[in-house]
Enzyme design. Structure first.
Site, short mmCIF file in Angstrom:
data_model
loop_
_atom_site.label_atom_id
_atom_site.label_comp_id
_atom_site.label_asym_id
_atom_site.label_seq_id
_atom_site.Cartn_x
_atom_site.Cartn_y
_atom_site.Cartn_z
N LYS A 82 42.78 37.37 27.49
CA LYS A 82 41.33 37.60 27.33
C LYS A 82 40.69 38.06 28.64
O LYS A 82 39.65 38.73 28.63
CB LYS A 82 40.64 36.38 26.74
CG LYS A 82 40.72 35.11 27.58
CD LYS A 82 39.65 34.97 28.61
CE LYS A 82 39.98 33.88 29.60
NZ LYS A 82 38.99 33.77 30.68
N PHE A 129 48.90 32.59 42.87
CA PHE A 129 49.32 31.68 43.94
C PHE A 129 50.30 30.61 43.45
O PHE A 129 50.75 29.78 44.24
CB PHE A 129 48.10 30.99 44.56
CG PHE A 129 47.08 31.94 45.15
CD1 PHE A 129 47.49 33.02 45.93
CD2 PHE A 129 45.73 31.76 44.94
CE1 PHE A 129 46.56 33.90 46.48
CE2 PHE A 129 44.79 32.63 45.48
CZ PHE A 129 45.20 33.71 46.25
N GLY A 133 45.09 22.23 42.89
CA GLY A 133 44.13 23.34 42.85
C GLY A 133 42.71 22.83 42.81
O GLY A 133 42.40 21.89 42.06
N GLY A 150 39.67 25.07 43.11
CA GLY A 150 38.66 26.13 43.04
C GLY A 150 37.55 25.70 42.10
O GLY A 150 37.29 24.50 41.90
N ASN A 151 36.91 26.68 41.49
CA ASN A 151 35.76 26.44 40.62
C ASN A 151 36.16 25.56 39.42
O ASN A 151 35.50 24.56 39.10
CB ASN A 151 35.27 27.82 40.19
CG ASN A 151 33.93 27.84 39.52
OD1 ASN A 151 33.77 28.44 38.48
ND2 ASN A 151 32.95 27.20 40.10
N1 LIG Z 1 36.47 29.11 36.97
C1 LIG Z 1 36.48 29.05 35.64
O1 LIG Z 1 35.43 29.12 34.99
C2 LIG Z 1 37.78 28.84 34.94
C3 LIG Z 1 37.78 28.29 33.65
C4 LIG Z 1 38.97 28.10 32.97
C5 LIG Z 1 40.18 28.46 33.59
N2 LIG Z 1 40.16 28.97 34.84
C6 LIG Z 1 41.46 29.32 35.44
O2 LIG Z 1 41.79 28.33 36.40
C7 LIG Z 1 42.63 28.91 37.40
C8 LIG Z 1 42.10 28.52 38.76
O3 LIG Z 1 40.84 29.12 38.94
P1 LIG Z 1 39.61 28.45 39.71
O4 LIG Z 1 38.39 29.00 39.05
O5 LIG Z 1 39.75 26.97 39.79
O6 LIG Z 1 39.79 29.04 41.20
P2 LIG Z 1 38.75 29.95 42.04
O7 LIG Z 1 38.97 31.36 41.70
O8 LIG Z 1 37.39 29.40 41.89
O9 LIG Z 1 39.13 29.65 43.54
C9 LIG Z 1 40.20 30.22 44.23
C10 LIG Z 1 41.08 29.09 44.69
O10 LIG Z 1 42.27 29.62 45.25
C11 LIG Z 1 42.55 28.94 46.47
N3 LIG Z 1 43.37 29.80 47.30
C12 LIG Z 1 43.00 30.86 48.05
N4 LIG Z 1 44.08 31.39 48.66
C13 LIG Z 1 45.15 30.66 48.25
C14 LIG Z 1 46.54 30.71 48.50
N5 LIG Z 1 47.07 31.68 49.29
N6 LIG Z 1 47.34 29.79 47.93
C15 LIG Z 1 46.83 28.84 47.12
N7 LIG Z 1 45.53 28.73 46.84
C16 LIG Z 1 44.70 29.64 47.39
C17 LIG Z 1 41.17 28.64 47.03
O11 LIG Z 1 41.27 27.62 47.98
C18 LIG Z 1 40.45 28.21 45.77
O12 LIG Z 1 40.71 26.87 45.49
C19 LIG Z 1 42.63 30.42 37.14
O13 LIG Z 1 43.83 30.81 36.52
C20 LIG Z 1 41.47 30.63 36.19
O14 LIG Z 1 41.63 31.72 35.29
C21 LIG Z 1 39.00 29.17 35.53
O1 LIG Z 2 35.19 33.68 35.11
P1 LIG Z 2 36.44 34.19 34.44
O2 LIG Z 2 36.30 35.60 33.97
O3 LIG Z 2 37.64 33.96 35.31
O4 LIG Z 2 36.62 33.31 33.14
C1 LIG Z 2 36.48 31.93 33.26
C2 LIG Z 2 37.13 31.16 32.14
O5 LIG Z 2 38.48 31.54 31.96
C3 LIG Z 2 36.37 31.19 30.86
O6 LIG Z 2 37.00 30.34 29.93
#
Ligand SMILES: NC(=O)c1ccc[n+]([C@@H]2O[C@H](COP(=O)([O-])OP(=O)(O)OC[C@H]3O[C@@H](n4cnc5c(N)ncnc54)[C@H](O)[C@@H]3O)[C@@H](O)[C@H]2O)c1
Ligand SMILES: O=P(O)(O)OC[C@H](O)CO
Length: 353
Positions: free
Chosen positions: A207, A99, A12, A14-15
């Protein structure tokens, strides 16, 4: 000797996945226990006419999901999830939770026997029996891996900038918990290991639903008192949910980073809050998925899906009335009731009776 080095893979990008890649890539370079290469699974897409994997491997930056932050050069972007994970000892799953089932399928039966998984995904899934389950259980059951979790108050862009914060590892296996801490901890990203694995994970998933409620409050121009009430009632419902469904746990887990701290940060700074605010402001003129696409440039919300998953469980147990906030948020997200009715659902909350 080289074969004894632990390989860490990240599924993974993403962000948050890219932020974690930045941390892990840097940590393995200075720790002799680990292989220096970190393979990163990238769901391939074309960005400005180029493959995202190629951009990451040449510019060392995920220009779409974490622009402005360089990744260490030992992080290698790969579009094939099996190539990323097949020889890894520690496999970090960090894809939007919806996903996960499809992302994991190519890995079934193909991973090292003594590897362990780590879920950073915030959400639930419906298991083959039709029950709502933790994502870590999907990793355990589908892939046959032990699975740790990492949750916390971690808005990715702030972590990527090196701003001080905390996180919680959930692990009952002490040595794996400590090994994972070596993979992730930095001087600005401080980690506590908890044995309350289910509660740590459930706090992270739940949350996001509360944050949607906080965003609705902002979009409806409610003041700080109302938003604080929604956050507090959300916390009480998160705790009740854990009492009902994960019976053996310690009260203090709710006060780790995975609990109150993540609730607060997400209700003020998260994507769920932001999109929910926009939804309330436009009073139903656009749907939440439309606003997600418009505002997040491919990033994904976890709250609306988690609300639906939780509602599936609560409805099947006839418990919707015990969780009025979680239930109202689901009904608003799914269009069953207007956003303006949120507070009406809270006036007779069980906390007040
Ligand atoms: N961004 C945050 O601040 C943050 C912080 C802590 C935890 N998280 C958690 O981490 C997890 C991943 O979130 P993120 O922020 O890294 O992602 P994101 O929301 O920034 O990005 C979406 C991701 O999904 C991918 N994607 C799109 N379509 C897809 C498909 N069909 N199959 C597989 N991948 C696909 C994209 O390429 C991209 O990498 C989530 O559960 C989120 O809650 C996020
Ligand atoms: O941007 P959100 O709402 O998906 O939250 C991001 C993280 O889960 C915060 O810990």
């Amino acid at each position: 000797m080289a074969s004894e080095l632990k390989k860490v893979a990240i599924v993974g990008s993403g962000n948050w996945g890219s932020t974690i890649a930045k941390i892990v890539g840097s940590n393995v370079l200075s720790n002799p226990k680990f292989d220096k290469q970190v393979k990163l699974y990238v769901y391939e897409e074309i960005v400005d006419g180029k493959k995202l994997t190629e951009i990451i491997n040449t510019q060392h930056e995920n220009v779409k999901y974490l622009p402005g932050h360089k990744l260490p050069e030992n992080v290698v972007a790969i579009p094939d999830v099996l190539e990323v994970a097949h020889d890894a000892d520690v496999i970090i799953f960090v894809v939007p939770h919806q996903f996960m089932p499809n992302t994991c399928k190519p890995l079934i039966g193909k991973l090292k026997k003594d590897a362990f998984g780590v879920s950073l995904c915030k959400g639930f899934y419906i298991n083959p029996k039709g029950d709502v389950d933790l994502i870590s259980n999907m990793v355990r059951n589908l892939l046959g891996l032990e699975c740790l979790v990492v949750m916390g108050a971690n808005i990715a862009s702030e972590v990527a900038s090196g701003q001080f914060c905390e996180a919680t590892i959930g692990s009952r296996n002490k040595s794996h918990g400590l090994l994972l801490k070596e993979v992730l901890q930095t001087d600005y990203f401080r980690i506590v290991v908890s044995e309350d694995v289910e509660v740590v994970e459930a706090c992270g998933a739940l949350k996001n639903i509360v944050a949607i409620g906080a965003g609705f409050c902002d979009g409806l121009n409610f003041g700080d008192n109302t938003k604080a009430a929604v956050i507090r009632l959300g916390l009480m419902e998160v705790m009740k949910f854990c009492d009902r469904f994960y019976q053996k746990h310690e009260h203090r887990t709710f006060f780790e980073s995975c609990g109150v701290a993540d609730l607060v940060t997400t209700c003020y700074g998260g994507r769920n809050r932001r999109v929910a605010e926009a939804y309330a402001r436009c009073l139903g003129q656009k749907t939440i998925p439309e606003l997600e696409t418009e505002l997040l440039n491919g990033q994904k919300l976890q709250g609306p899906e988690a609300a639906q998953e939780v509602n599936h469980l609560l409805r099947s147990k006839n418990m919707e009335n015990d969780f009025p906030l979680l239930t109202a948020i689901h009904r608003i997200c799914s269009g069953e009731q207007p956003v303006t009715s949120l507070i009406d659902n809270l006036r007779n909350h069980p906390e007040h009776l």
